[in-house]
Design a protein around this motif. Structure first.
Motif, PDB file in Angstrom:
ATOM      1  N   ASN A  62       6.972   0.586  -2.998  1.00 30.07           N
ATOM      2  CA  ASN A  62       6.756   0.519  -1.558  1.00 30.07           C
ATOM      3  C   ASN A  62       5.816  -0.621  -1.187  1.00 30.07           C
ATOM      4  OD1 ASN A  62       7.185   1.586   1.091  1.00 30.07           O
ATOM      5  ND2 ASN A  62       5.119   2.405   1.006  1.00 30.07           N
ATOM      6  N   GLU A  63       4.748  -0.772  -1.951  1.00 32.91           N
ATOM      7  CA  GLU A  63       3.789  -1.856  -1.682  1.00 32.91           C
ATOM      8  C   GLU A  63       4.424  -3.219  -1.919  1.00 32.91           C
ATOM      9  OE1 GLU A  63       0.737  -1.924  -0.244  1.00 32.91           O
ATOM     10  OE2 GLU A  63       1.188   0.183   0.148  1.00 32.91           O
ATOM     11  N   LEU A  64       5.199  -3.352  -2.989  1.00 32.19           N
ATOM     12  CA  LEU A  64       5.884  -4.617  -3.269  1.00 32.19           C
ATOM     13  C   LEU A  64       6.867  -4.949  -2.156  1.00 32.19           C
ATOM     14  CD1 LEU A  64       6.524  -6.983  -5.177  1.00 32.19           C
ATOM     15  CD2 LEU A  64       8.178  -5.476  -6.304  1.00 32.19           C
ATOM     16  N   PHE A  65       7.613  -3.958  -1.743  1.00 30.83           N
ATOM     17  CA  PHE A  65       8.590  -4.123  -0.677  1.00 30.83           C
ATOM     18  C   PHE A  65       7.920  -4.612   0.604  1.00 30.83           C
ATOM     19  CE2 PHE A  65      11.213  -2.583   2.765  1.00 30.83           C
ATOM     20  CZ  PHE A  65      12.506  -2.766   2.315  1.00 30.83           C
ATOM     21  N   LEU A  66       6.852  -3.912   1.016  1.00 34.82           N
ATOM     22  CA  LEU A  66       6.157  -4.285   2.250  1.00 34.82           C
ATOM     23  C   LEU A  66       5.461  -5.637   2.124  1.00 34.82           C
ATOM     24  CD1 LEU A  66       4.684  -0.853   3.354  1.00 34.82           C
ATOM     25  CD2 LEU A  66       6.625  -2.087   4.341  1.00 34.82           C
ATOM     26  N   THR A  67       4.919  -5.930   0.954  1.00 32.59           N
ATOM     27  CA  THR A  67       4.273  -7.228   0.731  1.00 32.59           C
ATOM     28  C   THR A  67       5.282  -8.354   0.912  1.00 32.59           C
ATOM     29  OG1 THR A  67       2.641  -6.291  -0.771  1.00 32.59           O
ATOM     30  CG2 THR A  67       3.077  -8.655  -0.984  1.00 32.59           C
ATOM     31  N   ASN A  68       6.441  -8.224   0.308  1.00 36.20           N
ATOM     32  CA  ASN A  68       7.464  -9.265   0.413  1.00 36.20           C
ATOM     33  C   ASN A  68       7.982  -9.399   1.834  1.00 36.20           C
ATOM     34  OD1 ASN A  68       7.139  -9.786  -2.290  1.00 36.20           O
ATOM     35  ND2 ASN A  68       8.898  -8.605  -2.925  1.00 36.20           N
ATOM     36  N   TRP A  69       8.133  -8.267   2.527  1.00 40.53           N
ATOM     37  CA  TRP A  69       8.560  -8.299   3.925  1.00 40.53           C
ATOM     38  C   TRP A  69       7.513  -9.031   4.770  1.00 40.53           C
ATOM     39  CZ3 TRP A  69       6.633  -6.350   8.522  1.00 40.53           C
ATOM     40  CH2 TRP A  69       7.535  -6.274   9.588  1.00 40.53           C
ATOM     41  N   GLN A  70       6.231  -8.744   4.523  1.00 40.26           N
ATOM     42  CA  GLN A  70       5.155  -9.387   5.281  1.00 40.26           C
ATOM     43  C   GLN A  70       5.071 -10.877   4.992  1.00 40.26           C
ATOM     44  OE1 GLN A  70       1.990  -6.774   3.995  1.00 40.26           O
ATOM     45  NE2 GLN A  70       1.988  -5.695   5.947  1.00 40.26           N
ATOM     46  N   ILE A  71       5.335 -11.280   3.761  1.00 37.64           N
ATOM     47  CA  ILE A  71       5.348 -12.710   3.430  1.00 37.64           C
ATOM     48  C   ILE A  71       6.468 -13.396   4.200  1.00 37.64           C
ATOM     49  CG2 ILE A  71       5.795 -14.393   1.585  1.00 37.64           C
ATOM     50  CD1 ILE A  71       4.270 -12.384  -0.291  1.00 37.64           C
ATOM     51  N   GLY A  72       7.639 -12.764   4.239  1.00 41.59           N
ATOM     52  CA  GLY A  72       8.743 -13.317   5.035  1.00 41.59           C
ATOM     53  C   GLY A  72       8.370 -13.445   6.494  1.00 41.59           C
ATOM     54  N   LYS A  73       7.678 -12.443   7.008  1.00 40.03           N
ATOM     55  CA  LYS A  73       7.217 -12.466   8.398  1.00 40.03           C
ATOM     56  C   LYS A  73       6.257 -13.627   8.632  1.00 40.03           C
ATOM     57  CE  LYS A  73       4.823  -9.685  11.847  1.00 40.03           C
ATOM     58  NZ  LYS A  73       4.067  -8.461  12.115  1.00 40.03           N
ATOM     59  N   GLU A  74       5.316 -13.832   7.716  1.00 38.91           N
ATOM     60  CA  GLU A  74       4.354 -14.938   7.845  1.00 38.91           C
ATOM     61  C   GLU A  74       5.069 -16.284   7.892  1.00 38.91           C
ATOM     62  OE1 GLU A  74       0.950 -15.075   8.201  1.00 38.91           O
ATOM     63  OE2 GLU A  74       1.035 -12.909   8.501  1.00 38.91           O
ATOM     64  N   ILE A  75       6.058 -16.451   7.036  1.00 36.24           N
ATOM     65  CA  ILE A  75       6.805 -17.720   7.006  1.00 36.24           C
ATOM     66  C   ILE A  75       7.524 -17.939   8.328  1.00 36.24           C
ATOM     67  CG2 ILE A  75       8.748 -18.933   5.922  1.00 36.24           C
ATOM     68  CD1 ILE A  75       7.835 -17.565   3.244  1.00 36.24           C
ATOM     69  N   LEU A 113      10.913 -16.650  -2.354  1.00 36.24           N
ATOM     70  CA  LEU A 113      10.370 -16.915  -1.014  1.00 36.24           C
ATOM     71  C   LEU A 113      11.491 -17.047   0.020  1.00 36.24           C
ATOM     72  CD1 LEU A 113       7.464 -19.383  -1.824  1.00 36.24           C
ATOM     73  CD2 LEU A 113       7.264 -17.029  -0.993  1.00 36.24           C
ATOM     74  N   PHE A 114      12.586 -17.703  -0.348  1.00 31.41           N
ATOM     75  CA  PHE A 114      13.728 -17.791   0.573  1.00 31.41           C
ATOM     76  C   PHE A 114      14.282 -16.397   0.864  1.00 31.41           C
ATOM     77  CE2 PHE A 114      14.089 -22.307  -0.865  1.00 31.41           C
ATOM     78  CZ  PHE A 114      13.950 -22.886   0.378  1.00 31.41           C
ATOM     79  N   ASN A 115      14.344 -15.546  -0.173  1.00 31.38           N
ATOM     80  CA  ASN A 115      14.813 -14.169   0.037  1.00 31.38           C
ATOM     81  C   ASN A 115      13.875 -13.394   0.948  1.00 31.38           C
ATOM     82  OD1 ASN A 115      17.172 -14.297  -1.446  1.00 31.38           O
ATOM     83  ND2 ASN A 115      16.231 -13.538  -3.316  1.00 31.38           N
ATOM     84  N   MET A 116      12.573 -13.586   0.807  1.00 30.76           N
ATOM     85  CA  MET A 116      11.610 -12.902   1.666  1.00 30.76           C
ATOM     86  C   MET A 116      11.800 -13.328   3.118  1.00 30.76           C
ATOM     87  SD  MET A 116       8.196 -13.237  -0.642  1.00 30.76           S
ATOM     88  CE  MET A 116       8.208 -12.791  -2.365  1.00 30.76           C
ATOM     89  N   ARG A 117      11.964 -14.615   3.314  1.00 29.74           N
ATOM     90  CA  ARG A 117      12.170 -15.159   4.661  1.00 29.74           C
ATOM     91  C   ARG A 117      13.457 -14.609   5.271  1.00 29.74           C
ATOM     92  NH1 ARG A 117      15.143 -18.924   7.080  1.00 29.74           N
ATOM     93  NH2 ARG A 117      14.217 -20.163   8.738  1.00 29.74           N
ATOM     94  N   LYS A 118      14.518 -14.675   4.503  1.00 29.13           N
ATOM     95  CA  LYS A 118      15.823 -14.212   4.980  1.00 29.13           C
ATOM     96  C   LYS A 118      15.796 -12.712   5.271  1.00 29.13           C
ATOM     97  CE  LYS A 118      20.703 -14.334   3.705  1.00 29.13           C
ATOM     98  NZ  LYS A 118      21.658 -14.729   2.652  1.00 29.13           N
ATOM     99  N   PHE A 119      15.142 -11.970   4.407  1.00 28.55           N
ATOM    100  CA  PHE A 119      15.060 -10.522   4.585  1.00 28.55           C
ATOM    101  C   PHE A 119      14.351 -10.176   5.892  1.00 28.55           C
ATOM    102  CE2 PHE A 119      12.904  -6.416   3.490  1.00 28.55           C
ATOM    103  CZ  PHE A 119      14.043  -5.645   3.622  1.00 28.55           C
ATOM    104  N   TYR A 120      13.238 -10.833   6.160  1.00 26.52           N
ATOM    105  CA  TYR A 120      12.536 -10.558   7.413  1.00 26.52           C
ATOM    106  C   TYR A 120      13.404 -10.939   8.610  1.00 26.52           C
ATOM    107  CZ  TYR A 120       9.440 -10.573  11.334  1.00 26.52           C
ATOM    108  OH  TYR A 120       8.906 -10.330  12.565  1.00 26.52           O
ATOM    109  N   MET A 121      14.094 -12.063   8.514  1.00 21.39           N
ATOM    110  CA  MET A 121      14.951 -12.503   9.631  1.00 21.39           C
ATOM    111  C   MET A 121      16.044 -11.471   9.912  1.00 21.39           C
ATOM    112  SD  MET A 121      14.866 -16.399  10.329  1.00 21.39           S
ATOM    113  CE  MET A 121      16.419 -16.296  11.044  1.00 21.39           C
TER     114      MET A 121
END
Length: 117
Positions: free
Chosen positions: A35-48, A86-94
């Motif tokens: 859960n923490e990894l998931f939310l961390t990656n989502w938040q990184i995508g959001k920051e980008i 990082l591209f996956n994090m960005r795309k996931f948030y989008m």
């Protein structure tokens, strides 16, 4: 009595109960870590994405920034910051800007696989 005989008297039920407690704790830890990894990656995508929007950055420039960001984060933090991650994090948030409610049910590996398809 010898130590061996005393150990032989340990109730199998006690061993099974302790085993169950340990396995349950391990599952809970894995779930919380995911859960923490998931939310961390989502938040990184959001920051980008927020940085891109704030600075009116187009996709071409964003790609260059993510490549550089990958190198810097890998040096300063750890190796999980590959360009593709990082591209996956960005795309996931989008694609899922409100996905936080699903975080307990999905793994980052699963999301990354979905992103590739």
């Amino acid at each position: 009595m010898s130590e061996g005989k005393e150990l032989a008297k340990v109730d199998n039920g006690l061993i099974e109960n302790i085993k169950s407690i340990v396995l349950s704790a391990s599952k809970n830890i894995a779930r919380k870590l995911n859960n923490e990894l998931f939310l961390t990656n989502w938040q990184i995508g959001k920051e980008i994405i927020e940085m891109e929007r704030k600075n009116n950055i187009d996709t071409k420039i964003s790609r260059q920034i993510i490549i550089g960001l990958s190198k810097l984060l890998t040096q300063k933090i750890r190796n999980e910051f590959s360009r593709s991650n990082l591209f996956n994090m960005r795309k996931f948030y989008m694609q899922y800007p409100d996905v936080q409610t699903e975080s307990g049910h999905l793994t980052w590996s699963f999301i990354s696989e979905l992103q590739m398809n």
